[in-house]
Design an enzyme around this catalytic site. Sequence first.
Site, mmCIF file in Angstrom:
data_model
loop_
_atom_site.group_PDB
_atom_site.id
_atom_site.type_symbol
_atom_site.label_atom_id
_atom_site.label_comp_id
_atom_site.label_asym_id
_atom_site.label_seq_id
_atom_site.Cartn_x
_atom_site.Cartn_y
_atom_site.Cartn_z
ATOM 1 N N ASP A 100 0.864 -1.175 0.000
ATOM 2 C CA ASP A 100 0.000 0.000 0.000
ATOM 3 C C ASP A 100 0.906 1.233 0.000
ATOM 4 O O ASP A 100 2.138 1.118 -0.044
ATOM 5 C CB ASP A 100 -0.932 -0.030 1.208
ATOM 6 N N GLU A 145 0.056 4.616 1.850
ATOM 7 C CA GLU A 145 -0.023 5.599 2.934
ATOM 8 C C GLU A 145 0.984 5.347 4.050
ATOM 9 O O GLU A 145 1.361 6.273 4.771
ATOM 10 C CB GLU A 145 -1.443 5.621 3.522
ATOM 11 N N HIS A 164 -2.625 -0.225 -3.716
ATOM 12 C CA HIS A 164 -3.092 1.123 -3.382
ATOM 13 C C HIS A 164 -3.968 1.681 -4.494
ATOM 14 O O HIS A 164 -3.616 1.615 -5.677
ATOM 15 C CB HIS A 164 -1.907 2.065 -3.167
ATOM 16 N N HIS A 215 -1.606 1.134 6.481
ATOM 17 C CA HIS A 215 -2.069 2.213 7.362
ATOM 18 C C HIS A 215 -3.127 1.690 8.318
ATOM 19 O O HIS A 215 -3.700 0.615 8.109
ATOM 20 C CB HIS A 215 -2.652 3.365 6.537
ATOM 21 N N HIS A 221 -7.839 5.068 7.123
ATOM 22 C CA HIS A 221 -9.147 4.823 6.527
ATOM 23 C C HIS A 221 -9.311 3.313 6.377
ATOM 24 O O HIS A 221 -8.369 2.559 6.632
ATOM 25 C CB HIS A 221 -9.300 5.521 5.172
ATOM 26 N N GLU A 235 -8.110 -2.419 6.949
ATOM 27 C CA GLU A 235 -7.477 -3.178 5.876
ATOM 28 C C GLU A 235 -6.484 -4.196 6.423
ATOM 29 O O GLU A 235 -6.334 -5.296 5.873
ATOM 30 C CB GLU A 235 -6.796 -2.216 4.903
#
Length: 275
Positions: free
Chosen positions: A8, A10, A61, A105, A117, A135
Amino acid sequence: MKVLISVDMEGISGIVHSTETNPGRHDYERGRALMTAEANAVIAGVLDAEPTAVVWVADAHGPFRNILPEELDRRAHLVRGKPRPLGMLGGLDEHTDAVLFVGYHARAGGGPAVLAHTMSDDILDVRVAGRSLGEIGLNAAMAGHLGVPVVLLSGDDTACAELHDLVPSAFTVAVKQALGQTGAITLHPEEARERLRQAAADAITRRALVSPLTIAGPVEVEVDLHSPVTVDLATLVPGVSRAEGGRTITFTAADFNDAYRLVMLFVQLATIRPS
């Protein structure tokens, strides 16, 4: 052995703002380069420990088209683009021996955390058997459903704590300390890559000590959605009900595989806007 590295953006070292993670924004190209470099560090670490391993890298991502293919370590297989089976875990199957999460994240509401998020800003929370999963938890449990452990995670300190709460024996690398949604104290990218390479090698060497995260069925799921329109659409799916309050949907899945796929569907439904 087969290893999947899910990357990902972030949670990459140095990244703290959406201008660095969203295509078309002014710092996005630099964010892509940082993401690719951290993926390469982890690939190198895996192959330091197991030179004959087959390494798959899932671009995980946004549009799943962020990693620079020409800059990625040529020893790895890159999974990119969408839609695809298992989303962020593209390439995962029952023959996979270990999964590593890079640049992950924290979940929505799990702050202070950088760019926290759950799948999208339209998903306010996902609860499985009453426990909030972002996630990290959703993907770890999906891997666990196939008997595959998540042996390493990198991201900010909050993301690392989130995995440790679910899989205490997993390795983690905190490449930044979160100050808030768009602020952090971050390692230099080269320092982060050195730590990631070593941690990846250690995690692969000691993977037998890490148990898969398993959630037995039937699986009770609640999803809080930002838009009432998404709730309306979701309740068209057989077995999905609107809970009291108007923004929450509920369903019972036979196993975690079915639960995961439905949550992925709701993420896509959330992108639909009324004409």
